[in-house]
Design a protein around this motif. Sequence first.
Motif, PDB file in Angstrom:
ATOM      1  N   LEU A 106      58.994  20.096  21.791  1.00  0.00           N
ATOM      2  CA  LEU A 106      58.237  20.634  20.660  1.00  0.00           C
ATOM      3  C   LEU A 106      58.957  21.780  19.954  1.00  0.00           C
ATOM      4  O   LEU A 106      58.363  22.513  19.186  1.00  0.00           O
ATOM      5  CB  LEU A 106      56.835  21.116  21.101  1.00  0.00           C
ATOM      6  N   GLN A 107      60.269  21.944  20.234  1.00  0.00           N
ATOM      7  CA  GLN A 107      61.021  22.977  19.507  1.00  0.00           C
ATOM      8  C   GLN A 107      61.382  22.471  18.108  1.00  0.00           C
ATOM      9  O   GLN A 107      61.602  23.249  17.203  1.00  0.00           O
ATOM     10  CB  GLN A 107      62.295  23.357  20.276  1.00  0.00           C
ATOM     11  N   ASP A 108      61.479  21.135  17.971  1.00  0.00           N
ATOM     12  CA  ASP A 108      61.755  20.535  16.660  1.00  0.00           C
ATOM     13  C   ASP A 108      60.446  20.032  16.069  1.00  0.00           C
ATOM     14  O   ASP A 108      59.622  19.467  16.774  1.00  0.00           O
ATOM     15  CB  ASP A 108      62.698  19.335  16.813  1.00  0.00           C
ATOM     16  N   SER A 109      60.287  20.240  14.752  1.00  0.00           N
ATOM     17  CA  SER A 109      59.014  19.874  14.142  1.00  0.00           C
ATOM     18  C   SER A 109      59.064  18.500  13.461  1.00  0.00           C
ATOM     19  O   SER A 109      59.895  18.262  12.588  1.00  0.00           O
ATOM     20  CB  SER A 109      58.644  20.942  13.109  1.00  0.00           C
ATOM     21  N   GLY A 124      71.826   9.641  -0.217  1.00  0.00           N
ATOM     22  CA  GLY A 124      73.025   8.903   0.194  1.00  0.00           C
ATOM     23  C   GLY A 124      73.802   9.497   1.356  1.00  0.00           C
ATOM     24  O   GLY A 124      74.981   9.196   1.529  1.00  0.00           O
ATOM     25  N   TYR A 125      73.160  10.338   2.166  1.00  0.00           N
ATOM     26  CA  TYR A 125      73.870  10.871   3.332  1.00  0.00           C
ATOM     27  C   TYR A 125      73.936   9.835   4.451  1.00  0.00           C
ATOM     28  O   TYR A 125      73.024   9.025   4.607  1.00  0.00           O
ATOM     29  CB  TYR A 125      73.158  12.115   3.865  1.00  0.00           C
ATOM     30  N   ASP A 126      75.032   9.876   5.229  1.00  0.00           N
ATOM     31  CA  ASP A 126      75.116   9.052   6.441  1.00  0.00           C
ATOM     32  C   ASP A 126      74.375   9.737   7.571  1.00  0.00           C
ATOM     33  O   ASP A 126      73.768   9.105   8.430  1.00  0.00           O
ATOM     34  CB  ASP A 126      76.580   8.887   6.871  1.00  0.00           C
ATOM     35  N   LEU A 127      74.501  11.051   7.587  1.00  0.00           N
ATOM     36  CA  LEU A 127      73.938  11.830   8.693  1.00  0.00           C
ATOM     37  C   LEU A 127      73.451  13.171   8.130  1.00  0.00           C
ATOM     38  O   LEU A 127      74.154  13.792   7.335  1.00  0.00           O
ATOM     39  CB  LEU A 127      75.057  12.069   9.713  1.00  0.00           C
ATOM     40  N   VAL A 128      72.258  13.574   8.526  1.00  0.00           N
ATOM     41  CA  VAL A 128      71.791  14.909   8.149  1.00  0.00           C
ATOM     42  C   VAL A 128      71.438  15.647   9.426  1.00  0.00           C
ATOM     43  O   VAL A 128      70.674  15.171  10.255  1.00  0.00           O
ATOM     44  CB  VAL A 128      70.551  14.847   7.223  1.00  0.00           C
ATOM     45  N   SER A 129      72.051  16.814   9.592  1.00  0.00           N
ATOM     46  CA  SER A 129      71.814  17.580  10.808  1.00  0.00           C
ATOM     47  C   SER A 129      70.867  18.730  10.501  1.00  0.00           C
ATOM     48  O   SER A 129      70.965  19.352   9.440  1.00  0.00           O
ATOM     49  CB  SER A 129      73.156  18.134  11.304  1.00  0.00           C
ATOM     50  N   GLY A 130      69.950  19.008  11.398  1.00  0.00           N
ATOM     51  CA  GLY A 130      69.048  20.146  11.227  1.00  0.00           C
ATOM     52  C   GLY A 130      69.821  21.444  11.419  1.00  0.00           C
ATOM     53  O   GLY A 130      70.847  21.481  12.092  1.00  0.00           O
ATOM     54  N   TYR A 131      69.344  22.499  10.791  1.00  0.00           N
ATOM     55  CA  TYR A 131      69.956  23.820  10.946  1.00  0.00           C
ATOM     56  C   TYR A 131      68.846  24.815  11.262  1.00  0.00           C
ATOM     57  O   TYR A 131      68.015  25.105  10.415  1.00  0.00           O
ATOM     58  CB  TYR A 131      70.699  24.183   9.650  1.00  0.00           C
ATOM     59  N   LYS A 132      68.849  25.269  12.520  1.00  0.00           N
ATOM     60  CA  LYS A 132      67.804  26.214  12.939  1.00  0.00           C
ATOM     61  C   LYS A 132      68.232  27.611  12.488  1.00  0.00           C
ATOM     62  O   LYS A 132      68.764  28.380  13.282  1.00  0.00           O
ATOM     63  CB  LYS A 132      67.649  26.171  14.462  1.00  0.00           C
ATOM     64  N   GLN A 133      68.000  27.894  11.197  1.00  0.00           N
ATOM     65  CA  GLN A 133      68.485  29.165  10.657  1.00  0.00           C
ATOM     66  C   GLN A 133      67.818  30.329  11.365  1.00  0.00           C
ATOM     67  O   GLN A 133      68.458  31.306  11.719  1.00  0.00           O
ATOM     68  CB  GLN A 133      68.174  29.210   9.162  1.00  0.00           C
ATOM     69  N   LYS A 134      66.505  30.211  11.566  1.00  0.00           N
ATOM     70  CA  LYS A 134      65.798  31.234  12.333  1.00  0.00           C
ATOM     71  C   LYS A 134      65.464  30.630  13.681  1.00  0.00           C
ATOM     72  O   LYS A 134      64.644  29.728  13.778  1.00  0.00           O
ATOM     73  CB  LYS A 134      64.528  31.640  11.569  1.00  0.00           C
ATOM     74  N   ARG A 135      66.127  31.118  14.719  1.00  0.00           N
ATOM     75  CA  ARG A 135      65.955  30.519  16.047  1.00  0.00           C
ATOM     76  C   ARG A 135      65.011  31.338  16.906  1.00  0.00           C
ATOM     77  O   ARG A 135      64.953  32.552  16.755  1.00  0.00           O
ATOM     78  CB  ARG A 135      67.302  30.459  16.774  1.00  0.00           C
ATOM     79  N   TYR A 136      64.325  30.637  17.767  1.00  0.00           N
ATOM     80  CA  TYR A 136      63.470  31.330  18.727  1.00  0.00           C
ATOM     81  C   TYR A 136      64.017  31.112  20.130  1.00  0.00           C
ATOM     82  O   TYR A 136      63.353  30.556  20.996  1.00  0.00           O
ATOM     83  CB  TYR A 136      62.023  30.842  18.587  1.00  0.00           C
ATOM     84  N   ASP A 137      65.259  31.520  20.315  1.00  0.00           N
ATOM     85  CA  ASP A 137      65.914  31.378  21.608  1.00  0.00           C
ATOM     86  C   ASP A 137      66.406  32.758  22.029  1.00  0.00           C
ATOM     87  O   ASP A 137      66.565  33.648  21.202  1.00  0.00           O
ATOM     88  CB  ASP A 137      67.112  30.426  21.484  1.00  0.00           C
ATOM     89  N   CYS A 166      72.018  20.829  16.960  1.00  0.00           N
ATOM     90  CA  CYS A 166      70.576  20.765  16.717  1.00  0.00           C
ATOM     91  C   CYS A 166      70.056  19.392  17.156  1.00  0.00           C
ATOM     92  O   CYS A 166      70.636  18.360  16.814  1.00  0.00           O
ATOM     93  CB  CYS A 166      70.313  20.975  15.229  1.00  0.00           C
ATOM     94  N   GLY A 167      68.957  19.395  17.924  1.00  0.00           N
ATOM     95  CA  GLY A 167      68.423  18.134  18.441  1.00  0.00           C
ATOM     96  C   GLY A 167      67.841  17.252  17.346  1.00  0.00           C
ATOM     97  O   GLY A 167      67.742  16.041  17.485  1.00  0.00           O
ATOM     98  N   VAL A 206      65.817  23.696   9.116  1.00  0.00           N
ATOM     99  CA  VAL A 206      64.577  23.210   9.737  1.00  0.00           C
ATOM    100  C   VAL A 206      63.859  24.329  10.485  1.00  0.00           C
ATOM    101  O   VAL A 206      64.466  25.323  10.883  1.00  0.00           O
ATOM    102  CB  VAL A 206      64.853  22.039  10.722  1.00  0.00           C
ATOM    103  N   GLN A 207      62.569  24.131  10.631  1.00  0.00           N
ATOM    104  CA  GLN A 207      61.754  25.078  11.403  1.00  0.00           C
ATOM    105  C   GLN A 207      62.095  24.942  12.877  1.00  0.00           C
ATOM    106  O   GLN A 207      62.376  23.854  13.348  1.00  0.00           O
ATOM    107  CB  GLN A 207      60.265  24.731  11.238  1.00  0.00           C
ATOM    108  N   HIS A 208      62.057  26.031  13.583  1.00  0.00           N
ATOM    109  CA  HIS A 208      62.317  25.980  15.022  1.00  0.00           C
ATOM    110  C   HIS A 208      61.223  26.760  15.736  1.00  0.00           C
ATOM    111  O   HIS A 208      60.801  27.810  15.282  1.00  0.00           O
ATOM    112  CB  HIS A 208      63.696  26.621  15.291  1.00  0.00           C
ATOM    113  N   GLN A 209      60.753  26.198  16.831  1.00  0.00           N
ATOM    114  CA  GLN A 209      59.716  26.883  17.607  1.00  0.00           C
ATOM    115  C   GLN A 209      60.270  27.334  18.954  1.00  0.00           C
ATOM    116  O   GLN A 209      61.245  26.742  19.431  1.00  0.00           O
ATOM    117  CB  GLN A 209      58.561  25.930  17.905  1.00  0.00           C
ATOM    118  N   ALA A 210      59.642  28.330  19.532  1.00  0.00           N
ATOM    119  CA  ALA A 210      60.005  28.700  20.908  1.00  0.00           C
ATOM    120  C   ALA A 210      59.500  27.578  21.811  1.00  0.00           C
ATOM    121  O   ALA A 210      58.549  26.865  21.467  1.00  0.00           O
ATOM    122  CB  ALA A 210      59.354  30.007  21.289  1.00  0.00           C
TER     123      ALA A 210
END
Length: 327
Positions: A106-109, A124-137, A166-167, A206-210
Amino acid sequence: MTETSDKHQQQPDISVVVPLYNEEESLPELEEWIARVMKDNGFTYEVIFVNDGSTDRSWEVISNLCKKNGNNHGICFRRNYGKSPALNTGFEAARGKVVITMDADLQDSPDEIPELYRMITQDGYDLVSGYKQKRYDPLSKTIPTKLFNATARKVSGIKNLHDFNCGLKAYRNAVVKHIEVYGDMHRYIPYLAKLAGFNRIGEKVVQHQARKYGKTKFGLDRFVNGYLDLATLWFTGKFGGKPMHFFGLLGSLMFIIGFISAAAVGALKLYHMYSGAKYSLVTDSPYFYISLTTMIIGCQLFLAGFIGELVARNSSRRNHYEIEERI
Ligand code: UDP
Ligand code: MG
């Protein structure tokens, strides 16, 4: 064809692949959240839970979720292999046009799914990666992560990614069918995709949760192993098919340097002998031993190159090329 098998044949819009190891508490909440997002946006979908040899009740929970909702599927490993093997197995099974991976904790929304889907299908992207700009780690994780990502950017040449590991990621179906995630390589999937020729790689904040339940499955050794894996990928990407170009060059250079310096030691002795100066045995000079060692190491490297070539020649993929189109 019956209606059910017809339904089975149809390609869903989205496959969500969830690798998990001992996440029994999070699973029902995650499943409900994904189902809600899919329903609100009218997507057809499947969720593939890959149980990586959990020792808690995760598999029981998954079985119940599959009974409750026909969109859910489960794959159960007999033992714990790791996140990469779990992802790879999920990728093999995924049928959706867009494949989305997501951690089970549940860290990824799941609320990010519609936008990720849009970026793949419309931008038209092949791959889009999440970026946890604000992390709760914890800081012990976020600081080494920054360093790790900077190195990965430099080595892989994918300059626009801030968060390789990023998962939460989205892929065009063809990408997951053409990459092989093994060992601990899940940290470098964008690099694997690039090596396979998929260059349109994007990023979405992307949003990131603890972590709500349970605890992290990776310790600080992730950074040591992460760097070793990056070195492996860089090396195999660059020289995997032609090891002699690396070992041969290095070996030849060392051998030549060693040979010239050994010859110089010998010539110097001859010169001293015939000019009547004081001289000693060549074996008394440390330079003699240094030259000898350099020559031996040079030979060893050259031989390593030969052996590498023999191994590469036997690879079943030595003549395997990704052909995108033919006309
Ligand atoms: N995971 C897995 N196999 C493992 C270790 C982890 O499938 O051997 C899963 C885990 O259950 C979670 C995801 O990989 O769904 C990410 O793991 P975790 O949350 O522990 O990593 P972190 O968020 O600390 O990077
Ligand atoms: Mg996590």
